[in-house]
Structure formats: C-alpha cells, structure tokens
Design a protein around this motif. Structure first.
Motif, mmCIF file in Angstrom:
data_model
loop_
_atom_site.group_PDB
_atom_site.id
_atom_site.type_symbol
_atom_site.label_atom_id
_atom_site.label_comp_id
_atom_site.label_asym_id
_atom_site.label_seq_id
_atom_site.Cartn_x
_atom_site.Cartn_y
_atom_site.Cartn_z
ATOM 1 N N TYR A 32 0.893 -1.158 0.124
ATOM 2 C CA TYR A 32 -0.105 -0.038 0.024
ATOM 3 C C TYR A 32 0.909 1.221 -0.029
ATOM 4 O O TYR A 32 1.661 1.572 1.090
ATOM 5 C CB TYR A 32 -1.034 0.110 1.308
ATOM 6 C CG TYR A 32 -1.930 -0.968 1.208
ATOM 7 C CD1 TYR A 32 -3.137 -1.005 0.125
ATOM 8 C CD2 TYR A 32 -2.462 -2.009 2.273
ATOM 9 C CE1 TYR A 32 -3.982 -1.829 0.068
ATOM 10 C CE2 TYR A 32 -3.225 -2.925 2.267
ATOM 11 C CZ TYR A 32 -4.136 -2.776 1.072
ATOM 12 O OH TYR A 32 -5.190 -3.526 1.163
ATOM 13 N N LEU A 33 0.697 1.933 -1.067
ATOM 14 C CA LEU A 33 1.473 3.168 -1.464
ATOM 15 C C LEU A 33 1.289 4.158 0.010
ATOM 16 O O LEU A 33 2.358 4.888 0.563
ATOM 17 C CB LEU A 33 1.015 3.934 -2.353
ATOM 18 C CG LEU A 33 2.163 4.707 -3.201
ATOM 19 C CD1 LEU A 33 3.261 4.051 -3.390
ATOM 20 C CD2 LEU A 33 1.554 5.288 -4.550
ATOM 21 N N GLN A 34 -0.187 4.170 0.372
ATOM 22 C CA GLN A 34 -0.421 5.367 1.595
ATOM 23 C C GLN A 34 0.589 4.781 2.855
ATOM 24 O O GLN A 34 1.192 5.901 3.385
ATOM 25 C CB GLN A 34 -1.589 5.227 1.859
ATOM 26 C CG GLN A 34 -2.307 6.200 2.960
ATOM 27 C CD GLN A 34 -3.640 6.021 3.291
ATOM 28 O OE1 GLN A 34 -4.434 5.167 2.711
ATOM 29 N NE2 GLN A 34 -4.184 6.704 4.390
ATOM 30 N N ILE A 67 5.897 13.967 -4.257
ATOM 31 C CA ILE A 67 5.674 13.758 -5.504
ATOM 32 C C ILE A 67 4.501 12.529 -5.509
ATOM 33 O O ILE A 67 3.529 12.447 -6.002
ATOM 34 C CB ILE A 67 6.802 13.263 -6.410
ATOM 35 C CG1 ILE A 67 7.641 14.733 -6.336
ATOM 36 C CG2 ILE A 67 6.641 12.760 -7.458
ATOM 37 C CD1 ILE A 67 9.099 14.419 -7.059
ATOM 38 N N LEU A 68 4.954 11.352 -4.461
ATOM 39 C CA LEU A 68 3.761 10.176 -4.644
ATOM 40 C C LEU A 68 2.612 10.633 -3.806
ATOM 41 O O LEU A 68 1.458 10.209 -4.473
ATOM 42 C CB LEU A 68 4.483 9.096 -3.545
ATOM 43 C CG LEU A 68 5.748 8.686 -4.138
ATOM 44 C CD1 LEU A 68 6.472 7.784 -3.262
ATOM 45 C CD2 LEU A 68 5.443 8.050 -5.559
ATOM 46 N N ASN A 76 -5.955 10.730 -11.133
ATOM 47 C CA ASN A 76 -5.794 9.362 -11.546
ATOM 48 C C ASN A 76 -5.434 8.633 -10.333
ATOM 49 O O ASN A 76 -4.791 7.536 -10.235
ATOM 50 C CB ASN A 76 -4.802 9.058 -12.506
ATOM 51 C CG ASN A 76 -4.923 9.664 -13.908
ATOM 52 O OD1 ASN A 76 -6.244 9.443 -14.397
ATOM 53 N ND2 ASN A 76 -4.247 10.424 -14.527
ATOM 54 N N GLY A 77 -5.555 9.400 -9.204
ATOM 55 C CA GLY A 77 -5.312 8.859 -7.928
ATOM 56 C C GLY A 77 -5.734 7.368 -7.630
ATOM 57 O O GLY A 77 -5.197 6.481 -6.920
ATOM 58 N N GLY A 78 -6.665 7.005 -8.106
ATOM 59 C CA GLY A 78 -7.290 5.488 -7.965
ATOM 60 C C GLY A 78 -6.266 4.519 -8.484
ATOM 61 O O GLY A 78 -6.330 3.329 -7.875
ATOM 62 N N HIS A 79 -5.433 4.663 -9.248
ATOM 63 C CA HIS A 79 -4.361 3.928 -9.932
ATOM 64 C C HIS A 79 -3.157 3.952 -8.881
ATOM 65 O O HIS A 79 -2.243 3.185 -8.931
ATOM 66 C CB HIS A 79 -3.840 4.418 -11.163
ATOM 67 C CG HIS A 79 -4.738 4.135 -12.114
ATOM 68 N ND1 HIS A 79 -5.335 3.311 -12.760
ATOM 69 C CD2 HIS A 79 -5.543 4.961 -12.843
ATOM 70 C CE1 HIS A 79 -6.191 3.092 -13.603
ATOM 71 N NE2 HIS A 79 -6.369 4.592 -13.753
ATOM 72 N N TYR A 80 -3.188 4.897 -7.665
ATOM 73 C CA TYR A 80 -2.150 4.839 -6.765
ATOM 74 C C TYR A 80 -2.383 4.244 -5.623
ATOM 75 O O TYR A 80 -2.012 5.026 -4.313
ATOM 76 C CB TYR A 80 -1.554 6.276 -6.832
ATOM 77 C CG TYR A 80 -0.920 6.772 -8.235
ATOM 78 C CD1 TYR A 80 0.597 6.808 -8.345
ATOM 79 C CD2 TYR A 80 -1.557 7.111 -9.326
ATOM 80 C CE1 TYR A 80 1.219 7.050 -9.411
ATOM 81 C CE2 TYR A 80 -0.878 7.581 -10.382
ATOM 82 C CZ TYR A 80 0.518 7.369 -10.417
ATOM 83 O OH TYR A 80 1.027 7.855 -11.606
#
Ligand SMILES: CCCCCCCCCCCCC/C=C/[C@@H](O)[C@H](COP(=O)(O)O)NC(=O)CCCCCCCCCCCCCCC
Length: 218
Positions: A32-34, A67-68, A76-80
């Motif tokens: 998870y990026l978050q 940046i992230l 396009n946050g749904g892809h991140y």
C-alpha cells in the motif's frame, strides 16, 4: 511540557514506524502506497530530530514523498493505491522514462525507486544497530550500510556530503533514546520485530521492479 502520561506531540517513535510498515502489506502481498509513504514520513521525523546537518537528506525525502502524495491525490489517484497498481498504470500508459530522462521526470515509479533504494540502506543500518554493542559507533554502522547500498547510486558529491553528515550522528545510546522505545533491550527487541517487516516490503518491491526491468530508472 510533557505530562505524566507522556503526551508530547509529534515525537518520533519507532513503534509508530513499525506499525506503518506492518500495515503496508495487503493480504495478497501488495504494498500500500499510503502506508509506505507514512512510514517514510515517520523516518523523516526522526531524521529532523537529529539536527539541521541532515536537512539536505530529509528535504530530498520530503520532496519525493510529496511527489507520490500528489499522484495519490491527483485525478488518476485511483491507480496509486498499491505499488503494483501504480507500476501497472504508469507502464501501460507510457508514463515512465525507462532509459533516459524525458517527459516524465516525476513518475511514481522512478520516485519510489529512490525511496526503495534508501529502504535497503535502512534495513542494513537497523540490522547493524540491532546486533551492535555499547562500543559500536553509529557513524560507522551508518556509513557501512550506506556504502553497501545507496552509495552505488549517488554521485561523488552526494557521497561526500553524506559522509560528513554521518560523522555527526549521535552515539548509540543517544540514538536509542531518540527512538522513544525504552531501555536498550527493548529497542533491540523492537528492531528485531521491525526488520522482517521492512525486509519483506523491500523484497516484494525489488522483485516487482526487477520483473519489469525497472531497477535502473533514470
Ligand atoms: C540516521 C542517519 C540518516 C542517514 C541517512 C542515510 C541516507 C543518506 C542519503 C543521502 C541522500 C542525499 C540527498 C540527495 C539525494 C538524491 O540525489 C538522491 C537521488 O534522487 P534523484 O535521482 O531524484 O536526484 N535521492 C535519494 O537517493 C533518496 C534518499 C532518501 C533518503 C532518506 C533517508 C531517510 C533517513 C531516515 C533515517 C531514519 C533512521 C531510523 C532509525 C530508527
């Protein structure tokens, strides 16, 4: 002033960072990026508490974190959501400079790769701390871990500046105190808990990047 329940605001705690790295992995082992970003935020907090000599390092980390976060909050946050979904989206849409710097200097993939390489430094450094003794020098452990990992990706001038910064790191005891965990035995125990988590996140990301031939993104 801190009261008896210790309610001081915004202090670094190793426990907090440990929790974010624990939350990083999904059931099917995606990252998870978050939570990855939160882990780095916690580490930057630690770095900042060591003094302004380290601000050239924390500024770069903060810049990459930002940046992230911008990608996550963008249209396009749904892809991140996970590192895996980010890689898939950016690659499928030609949003990564693969061989030389071009139109995508701030892709999520190249930005995360820089933090990923730093995570290897962290893993090596924490392992040295964990197995160190009272006479071990943090500056030496830090420099050895750096030379074995991140240094290979840095130009001479950055390596030189990093070397200077390492020399002013606090000693092992003071370093353990800033971690806010308790007596040294507890710090060592917590490092033992944190390391497998950090290492797993690192391995999964490494394999993903290697699979897509992205370990040398410019
Ligand atoms: C505790 C001592 C902390 C020492 C930190 C060791 C890492 C030294 C890194 C030196 C980086 C210098 C700054 C510049 C970096 C950039 O050139 C370079 C390449 O970026 P570019 O391709 O966009 O140009 N950037 C990077 O490699 C990313 C570096 C990110 C470093 C983050 C370090 C955070 C350290 C957190 C310390 C936490 C210790 C925790 C103990 C419980």
């Amino acid at each position: 002033m801190a009261d008896s329940d210790g309610s001081v605001e915004q202090k670094f705690s190793l426990r907090e960072v440990l929790d974010t790295f624990r939350q990083c992995l999904s059931e099917n082992k995606e990252v998870y990026l978050q939570h990855y970003v939160s882990g780095w935020r916690g580490l930057v907090k630690f770095l900042n508490s060591l003094g302004s000599v380290f601000s050239f390092i924390s500024k770069d980390a903060v810049n990459k974190i930002q940046i992230l976060v911008n990608h996550q909050n963008g249209e396009n946050g749904g892809h991140y959501i996970t590192v895996q979904s980010m890689v898939k989206y950016e690659l499928e849409n030609g949003l990564v400079d693969l061989t030389k710097r071009g139109g995508h200097p701030e892709s999520g993939c190249r930005t995360l790769l820089r933090l990923h390489r730093a995570l290897r430094w962290l893993e090596l450094f924490l392992e040295r701390l964990r197995t160190s003794n009272e006479d071990s020098k943090t500056s030496v452990m830090c420099a050895d871990a750096y030379n074995e990992s991140l240094a290979q990706h840095h130009p001479w001038v950055v390596r030189k500046a990093a070397g200077v910064a390492f020399c002013v790191l606090p000693g092992r005891q003071a370093f353990f105190e800033v971690m806010n965990v308790g007596p040294p035995e507890q710090v060592v125990a917590m490092l033992g808990e944190a390391l497998p988590l950090i290492s797993e996140v690192y391995q999964i990301t490494e394999e993903l990047y290697s699979h897509h031939n992205m370990l040398d993104l410019p």
